[in-house]
Design a protein around this motif. Structure first.
Motif, short mmCIF file in Angstrom:
data_model
loop_
_atom_site.label_atom_id
_atom_site.label_comp_id
_atom_site.label_asym_id
_atom_site.label_seq_id
_atom_site.Cartn_x
_atom_site.Cartn_y
_atom_site.Cartn_z
N LEU A 1 -4.32 8.96 -17.74
CA LEU A 1 -4.43 8.60 -16.26
C LEU A 1 -4.97 7.24 -16.12
CD1 LEU A 1 -5.01 11.99 -14.38
CD2 LEU A 1 -2.75 10.63 -14.59
N SER A 2 -4.43 6.23 -15.54
CA SER A 2 -4.77 4.93 -15.38
C SER A 2 -4.40 4.31 -14.00
CB SER A 2 -4.21 3.95 -16.59
OG SER A 2 -2.94 3.91 -16.56
N ILE A 3 -4.97 3.10 -14.23
CA ILE A 3 -4.68 2.22 -12.94
C ILE A 3 -2.89 2.06 -12.53
CG2 ILE A 3 -4.35 0.11 -13.98
CD1 ILE A 3 -5.73 0.80 -10.30
N TYR A 4 -2.23 2.29 -13.71
CA TYR A 4 -0.70 2.34 -13.46
C TYR A 4 -0.26 3.18 -12.74
CZ TYR A 4 4.12 3.06 -14.79
OH TYR A 4 5.81 3.17 -14.69
N ASP A 5 -0.80 4.62 -12.81
CA ASP A 5 -0.41 5.93 -12.07
C ASP A 5 -0.66 5.69 -10.59
OD1 ASP A 5 0.19 7.72 -14.29
OD2 ASP A 5 -1.46 6.85 -14.93
N ALA A 6 -1.94 4.84 -10.29
CA ALA A 6 -2.27 4.56 -8.91
C ALA A 6 -1.33 3.65 -8.29
CB ALA A 6 -3.69 4.20 -8.76
N LEU A 7 -0.83 2.58 -9.07
CA LEU A 7 -0.08 1.59 -8.43
C LEU A 7 1.36 1.95 -8.28
CD1 LEU A 7 -1.50 -1.65 -10.23
CD2 LEU A 7 -1.78 -1.20 -7.95
N ILE A 8 1.76 2.81 -9.51
CA ILE A 8 3.38 3.03 -9.39
C ILE A 8 3.59 4.40 -9.04
CG2 ILE A 8 5.57 3.09 -10.62
CD1 ILE A 8 4.24 0.28 -10.29
N GLY A 9 2.78 5.21 -9.38
CA GLY A 9 2.96 6.67 -9.25
C GLY A 9 2.19 7.39 -7.93
N ALA B 1 5.79 -3.24 0.18
CA ALA B 1 4.57 -3.73 0.52
C ALA B 1 3.84 -3.79 -0.87
CB ALA B 1 3.67 -2.66 1.26
N ARG B 2 4.72 -4.40 -1.97
CA ARG B 2 4.18 -4.51 -3.37
C ARG B 2 2.76 -5.15 -3.42
NH1 ARG B 2 8.53 -8.58 -5.83
NH2 ARG B 2 8.24 -10.20 -4.22
N GLU B 3 2.36 -5.91 -2.60
CA GLU B 3 1.20 -6.93 -2.70
C GLU B 3 -0.01 -6.12 -2.30
OE1 GLU B 3 3.77 -7.85 -0.62
OE2 GLU B 3 4.51 -9.52 -1.35
N HIS B 4 0.19 -5.01 -1.72
CA HIS B 4 -0.85 -4.22 -0.91
C HIS B 4 -1.22 -3.00 -1.71
CE1 HIS B 4 -0.90 -6.83 2.81
NE2 HIS B 4 0.34 -6.93 2.43
N ARG B 5 -0.42 -2.75 -2.68
CA ARG B 5 -0.75 -1.53 -3.47
C ARG B 5 -2.22 -1.00 -3.85
NH1 ARG B 5 3.23 2.33 -3.08
NH2 ARG B 5 2.98 3.18 -5.29
N LEU B 6 -2.70 -1.98 -4.58
CA LEU B 6 -4.15 -1.82 -4.94
C LEU B 6 -5.12 -1.94 -4.03
CD1 LEU B 6 -6.00 -1.51 -7.45
CD2 LEU B 6 -6.12 -3.96 -7.59
N ARG B 7 -4.90 -2.82 -2.74
CA ARG B 7 -5.80 -2.62 -1.70
C ARG B 7 -5.70 -1.35 -1.06
NH1 ARG B 7 -8.28 -6.90 1.48
NH2 ARG B 7 -8.99 -6.03 3.49
N ARG B 8 -4.72 -0.58 -0.87
CA ARG B 8 -4.53 0.44 -0.12
C ARG B 8 -5.27 1.60 -1.04
NH1 ARG B 8 0.92 -0.18 0.93
NH2 ARG B 8 1.41 1.66 0.13
N SER B 9 -5.01 1.65 -2.31
CA SER B 9 -5.59 2.47 -3.07
C SER B 9 -7.09 2.41 -3.15
CB SER B 9 -5.23 2.15 -4.50
OG SER B 9 -3.89 2.58 -4.53
N ILE B 10 -7.76 1.30 -3.10
CA ILE B 10 -9.10 1.16 -2.95
C ILE B 10 -9.65 1.66 -1.69
CG2 ILE B 10 -11.14 -0.45 -3.22
CD1 ILE B 10 -9.34 -2.34 -5.07
#
Length: 353
Positions: free
Chosen positions: A107-115, A153-162
């Motif tokens: 489980l990695s950052i990929y699963d948080a961004l895409i999954g 909202a592809r640019e916001h995926r990491l921000r929303r996860s954090i």
């Protein structure tokens, strides 16, 4: 202004002045190693006025992004500050240096961004310090650039996860620092990191090639600030791979200091073979060879970096993740940052590109 080499020599000489009995190179190294290894017994670094989400970016490869992310993160954690490192580089080098598993299926950052996984589900402990956590990167992340293209909202995926992760944590468990290690490019992954961060730390190698692409990075940061993240700014410049034997290193350092002023940390990171060897053992240089000059320099850089954060005004409690913007509307700023073609209405009612 004192040149970086002189500052480094003065710092090392200061230890001799304070403890004259340590007057040999071996004794000095042993003393420095003892200080790092017993960091928990020393005065901790000051906590920042708010959670600092720091994007560590430079599109040129080999300037010390991952090395700086790992060693600053370890230093902050060893000196009492809770730190989260997010590895956003498909190569997974930060994960390797922190001893975190990042093989396919992890489980990695990929699963948080895409999954559908949350950031809390992909956070892993590290061997460096109980205060240091890591979100690893696997090779799956190499395909994320393509998969994110069609995501809303592809640019916001990491921000929303954090934001969601910080909101769900109790206040006493929230990290003081979130360090995001970027890939050596200006693609969608780096764009996500710039949207997620509050400030940018730029490592600059003390060679002229390292300066050539800096203007493009600064221009992209300006675009992100204007359209996606008004709070982002360049907060810190770190000079890396400084070779005191050459005049070139001093010239580049002087140019960077003259241009960026107080943004540049006073501490420079010298060329040191121990820094390069440490990842091969799944460690940072602070745990691999705590008495080396590379270790000492990163501790001092982290101390200076932490001291700058004390003056930051406190922020309110982390908000819940913002809802995604509507699909309809003007073209994404990613089209400007990434150089994508922007659709424009045609006279017959369709769209031309």
């Amino acid at each position: 202004m004192t040149d970086p080499g002189e500052r480094l020599r003065t710092s090392l000489a200061a230890d001799v002045a304070v403890t004259p009995e340590f007057d040999s190179p071996i004794a000095m190294e042993a003393m420095r190693a003892t200080r790092v290894l017993h960091a928990a017994d020393q005065e901790p670094f000051p906590a920042p006025g708010r959670i600092r989400v720091v994007t560590i970016a430079n599109q040129k490869g080999g300037v010390g992004k991952t090395t700086s992310t790992v060693n600053l993160g370890v230093a902050l954690a060893m000196y009492g500050l809770r730190t989260l490192v997010i590895d956003l580089d498909p190569q997974g080098n930060a994960s390797t240096a922190l001893g975190v598993e990042h093989t396919v299926g992890t489980l990695s950052i990929y699963d948080a961004l895409i999954g559908d996984n949350t950031l809390a589900e992909v956070v892993h402990p590290t061997t460096a310090s109980p205060n240091l956590l890591c979100v690893p990167a696997t090779i799956d992340l190499a395909g994320a650039e393509i998969e994110l293209v069609s995501v809303v909202a592809r640019e916001h995926r990491l921000r929303r996860s954090i934001e969601t992760y910080l909101h769900e944590l109790p206040a006493e468990e929230r990290p003081h620092y979130v360090l995001i290690d970027c890939p050596p490019s200006l693609g969608l992954l780096t764009l996500n990191a710039l949207v997620a961060g509050d400030e940018v730390l730029i490592p600059i190698q003390c060679e002229y090639y390292a300066l050539e692409g800096l203007g493009q990075l600064l221009a992209n940061i300006d675009l992100v600030r204007a359209h996606l993240n008004p709070g982002i700014s360049v907060g810190t410049i770190l000079l890396t791979m400084y070779d005191g034997r050459t005049k070139l290193a001093d010239q580049v350092a002087d140019e960077v200091r003259n241009h960026f002023g107080d943004l540049v940390l006073g501490t420079v990171i010298p060329r040191n073979v121990r820094v390069s060897e440490a990842p091969g053992y799944g460690q940072s240089v602070l745990t691999y060879d705590p008495g080396s000059r590379g270790s000492t320099s990163y501790v001092e850089a982290a101390r200076e970096f932490a001291q700058r954060g004390v003056a930051l005004p406190p922020a309110p409690a982390p908000p819940k993740a913002a809802p995604p913007p509507p699909v309809a509307g003007p073209p994404s700023v990613a089209a400007l940052v990434l150089g994508e073609p922007v659709a424009t209405p045609s006279p017959r009612g369709g769209h031309a590109t």
